[in-house]
Write a protein that holds these residues in place. Structure first.
Motif, PDB file in Angstrom:
ATOM      1  N   ILE A  20      40.652   7.204  94.951  1.00  0.00           N
ATOM      2  CA  ILE A  20      40.819   5.751  95.102  1.00  0.00           C
ATOM      3  C   ILE A  20      40.234   5.311  96.447  1.00  0.00           C
ATOM      4  O   ILE A  20      39.501   4.323  96.519  1.00  0.00           O
ATOM      5  CB  ILE A  20      42.299   5.359  94.923  1.00  0.00           C
ATOM      6  CG1 ILE A  20      42.672   5.563  93.440  1.00  0.00           C
ATOM      7  CG2 ILE A  20      42.551   3.913  95.376  1.00  0.00           C
ATOM      8  CD1 ILE A  20      44.086   5.321  93.068  1.00  0.00           C
ATOM      9  N   ASN A  23      36.481   5.294  96.061  1.00  0.00           N
ATOM     10  CA  ASN A  23      36.002   4.182  95.216  1.00  0.00           C
ATOM     11  C   ASN A  23      36.078   2.847  95.961  1.00  0.00           C
ATOM     12  O   ASN A  23      35.209   1.994  95.806  1.00  0.00           O
ATOM     13  CB  ASN A  23      36.802   4.109  93.906  1.00  0.00           C
ATOM     14  CG  ASN A  23      36.590   5.341  93.026  1.00  0.00           C
ATOM     15  OD1 ASN A  23      35.500   5.913  92.993  1.00  0.00           O
ATOM     16  ND2 ASN A  23      37.632   5.755  92.328  1.00  0.00           N
ATOM     17  N   HIS A  48      48.685   3.572  87.480  1.00  0.00           N
ATOM     18  CA  HIS A  48      48.557   4.594  88.529  1.00  0.00           C
ATOM     19  C   HIS A  48      49.695   4.543  89.546  1.00  0.00           C
ATOM     20  O   HIS A  48      49.898   5.505  90.300  1.00  0.00           O
ATOM     21  CB  HIS A  48      47.232   4.449  89.276  1.00  0.00           C
ATOM     22  CG  HIS A  48      46.017   4.724  88.437  1.00  0.00           C
ATOM     23  ND1 HIS A  48      45.662   3.934  87.368  1.00  0.00           N
ATOM     24  CD2 HIS A  48      45.070   5.694  88.528  1.00  0.00           C
ATOM     25  CE1 HIS A  48      44.536   4.425  86.823  1.00  0.00           C
ATOM     26  NE2 HIS A  48      44.164   5.483  87.510  1.00  0.00           N
ATOM     27  N   VAL A  53      48.896   2.908  95.230  1.00  0.00           N
ATOM     28  CA  VAL A  53      47.502   2.459  95.154  1.00  0.00           C
ATOM     29  C   VAL A  53      47.257   1.333  96.159  1.00  0.00           C
ATOM     30  O   VAL A  53      46.242   1.323  96.864  1.00  0.00           O
ATOM     31  CB  VAL A  53      47.130   2.005  93.720  1.00  0.00           C
ATOM     32  CG1 VAL A  53      45.753   1.346  93.700  1.00  0.00           C
ATOM     33  CG2 VAL A  53      47.172   3.185  92.762  1.00  0.00           C
ATOM     34  N   THR A  56      46.904   2.729  99.653  1.00  0.00           N
ATOM     35  CA  THR A  56      45.663   3.501  99.753  1.00  0.00           C
ATOM     36  C   THR A  56      44.457   2.557  99.832  1.00  0.00           C
ATOM     37  O   THR A  56      43.567   2.732 100.674  1.00  0.00           O
ATOM     38  CB  THR A  56      45.530   4.442  98.535  1.00  0.00           C
ATOM     39  OG1 THR A  56      46.685   5.280  98.504  1.00  0.00           O
ATOM     40  CG2 THR A  56      44.281   5.291  98.617  1.00  0.00           C
ATOM     41  N   ALA A  57      44.452   1.537  98.968  1.00  0.00           N
ATOM     42  CA  ALA A  57      43.313   0.598  98.926  1.00  0.00           C
ATOM     43  C   ALA A  57      43.229  -0.191 100.228  1.00  0.00           C
ATOM     44  O   ALA A  57      42.133  -0.412 100.770  1.00  0.00           O
ATOM     45  CB  ALA A  57      43.456  -0.337  97.730  1.00  0.00           C
ATOM     46  N   MET A 225      38.073   0.698  90.851  1.00  0.00           N
ATOM     47  CA  MET A 225      38.833   1.267  91.968  1.00  0.00           C
ATOM     48  C   MET A 225      39.537   2.553  91.507  1.00  0.00           C
ATOM     49  O   MET A 225      39.762   3.478  92.285  1.00  0.00           O
ATOM     50  CB  MET A 225      39.864   0.235  92.444  1.00  0.00           C
ATOM     51  CG  MET A 225      40.797   0.745  93.495  1.00  0.00           C
ATOM     52  SD  MET A 225      41.720  -0.572  94.275  1.00  0.00           S
ATOM     53  CE  MET A 225      42.815  -1.089  92.964  1.00  0.00           C
ATOM     54  N   TYR A 226      39.847   2.597  90.204  1.00  0.00           N
ATOM     55  CA  TYR A 226      40.502   3.780  89.629  1.00  0.00           C
ATOM     56  C   TYR A 226      39.477   4.809  89.157  1.00  0.00           C
ATOM     57  O   TYR A 226      39.828   5.805  88.523  1.00  0.00           O
ATOM     58  CB  TYR A 226      41.421   3.337  88.477  1.00  0.00           C
ATOM     59  CG  TYR A 226      42.383   2.256  88.927  1.00  0.00           C
ATOM     60  CD1 TYR A 226      43.491   2.586  89.706  1.00  0.00           C
ATOM     61  CD2 TYR A 226      42.141   0.904  88.663  1.00  0.00           C
ATOM     62  CE1 TYR A 226      44.346   1.602  90.183  1.00  0.00           C
ATOM     63  CE2 TYR A 226      42.988  -0.079  89.136  1.00  0.00           C
ATOM     64  CZ  TYR A 226      44.086   0.270  89.890  1.00  0.00           C
ATOM     65  OH  TYR A 226      44.928  -0.705  90.374  1.00  0.00           O
ATOM     66  N   ALA A 245      40.662   8.815  89.064  1.00  0.00           N
ATOM     67  CA  ALA A 245      41.862   9.173  89.823  1.00  0.00           C
ATOM     68  C   ALA A 245      43.005   9.681  88.948  1.00  0.00           C
ATOM     69  O   ALA A 245      43.944  10.275  89.447  1.00  0.00           O
ATOM     70  CB  ALA A 245      42.339   7.961  90.624  1.00  0.00           C
TER      71      ALA A 245
END
Ligand SMILES: *Cc1c(COP(=O)(O)O)cnc(C)c1O
Length: 383
Positions: A20, A23, A48, A53, A56-57, A225-226, A245
């Protein structure tokens, strides 16, 4: 250890947070300095896990979060997300004050909505106006609708126009005619606004990956993104390699030998053709491993083996190449040695899109997070 961080069954989804990160960073690099990346984490981050997420993003360079509903936004707040969040769908005007108090931006496309919402808003509410340039879902279509909505905005200083956006219906198709019509329409619609808001955004993953002319100053990055391609059609024209992911694993909980003619599962539809080793997996349709997957293969020791008989609510059976010990790992989505079953393969078996596959893996399946090849945390949605 917190119970939410443990699980007690031999079925789990494994989410690779490094992928992730990769991406998101790749997308950020692709769109450039002047365009922000909003991380779309609706539907529990497409199955997810929303907060993991989201964090992380944001660490990888996304600046905001986007979800479908106010409940999803509040769930993120409750789990500790403090970045700005945009609700992309409809929210009730009665809940506008609640959104404002939690620094949640709402999507608006009706003058009446503002009229109703104003009595509920004490502090400033950030809004993004949605324009319907051809998706036919939600949004303003006519100039007079904008004029009326804008009057409400001008008369009520509690509303702060933070953004304007639209959504493309065909950005994931090779034929670009309808996309271009929508973009032209949206540009015209933005022209109706005398003062431009801070954010103008139009692109989902597909448009963000393919078309610079619709980046404006933010892209809404969801499926890719995944690590998933927005459609099989455009897989060949993506500007960077995506890294999946999501993986789904289980373990053999029972192994037995059937004699020729002996049957398996509801309806007794599967019959052993000879002496066969049959393994039982503790995953079924209530976990999102739905009955239509009865023709799908799974991986055992790097080898593809078939599911046999009907998938039950909580369990299903596979044909083993030989007698294998209880506890042997079985991979339903992901890699074993050189062999892989991708989310796209499952989507193909189900005659659907990859989006649906990860979303449908239910809350009953714990999510295990990895970074640098190590397990870093677990979320058990049940406990
Ligand atoms: C879900 C959604 C997105 C993300 O789309 P992807 O194709 O997953 O990138 C963007 N914008 C809106 C309005 C959405 O509903």
């Amino acid at each position: 250890m917190n119970q939410q961080t443990q699980f007690y069954r031999d079925t789990w989804a494994e989410i690779n947070l490094d992928h992730i990160t990769y991406n998101v960073k790749s997308m950020k690099k692709h769109v450039g300095e002047d365009t922000e990346v909003f991380a779309v984490v609706k539907a529990n981050a497409y199955g997810h896990g929303d907060i993991e997420v989201a964090k992380t993003a944001l660490n990888a360079g996304a600046t905001r979060l986007a979800v479908a509903t106010l409940d999803e936004a509040l769930a993120l707040r409750k789990k500790g997300a403090d970045a700005p969040i945009l609700v992309l769908g409809y929210s009730r005007p009665e809940n506008a004050g609640f959104a404002a108090a939690n620094n949640i931006s709402l999507t608006v496309f009706q003058a009446d909505w503002l009229e109703k919402a104003k009595t509920f808003v004490k502090e400033e509410l950030n809004i993004h106006v949605k324009f319907d340039s051809g998706m036919g879902r939600i949004g303003i279509r006519k100039h007079e609708e904008w004029t009326k909505l804008n009057e409400q905005l001008e008369q009520n200083q509690v509303f702060k126009l933070e953004g304007a956006f639209t959504h493309f219906a065909t950005a994931d198709e090779m034929e670009t005619g309808y996309y271009e019509e929508q973009l032209q329409k949206f540009n015209e619609m933005i022209g109706w606004m005398k003062e431009k808001p801070k954010y103008i955004h139009a692109s989902n993953s597909a448009a963000g990956l393919r078309f610079f002319q619709s980046h404006f100053n933010a892209v809404r990055y969801g499926i890719s993104m995944y690590g998933l391609t927005p459609s099989p059609d455009i897989a060949a024209v993506l500007p960077f390699q995506l890294k999946e992911a999501f993986a789904l694993h289980t373990k053999l909980v029972h192994v037995k030998k059937l004699n020729k003619g002996e049957k398996v599962s509801y309806g007794a539809t599967y019959e052993a053709k000879e002496e066969e080793w049959i393994g039982t997996l503790p995953i079924g349709y209530a976990d999102g491993w739905i009955r239509k997957l009865s023709t799908q293969e799974v991986l055992v020791n790097g080898e593809r083996v078939p599911i046999v008989g009907r998938i039950c609510m909580d369990q299903c059976m596979i044909k083993l190449p030989s007698e294998l010990p209880v506890g042997t790992q079985v991979t339903l989505i992901g890699k074993q040695e050189q062999t892989e079953i991708s989310v796209n393969e499952i989507a193909k078996t189900l005659e659907t899109i990859n989006y649906e596959v990860t979303c449908q893996v239910s809350n009953r399946v714990p999510r295990v997070y990895t970074k640098g090849g190590n397990e870093t945390s677990v979320r058990n949605g049940l406990l």
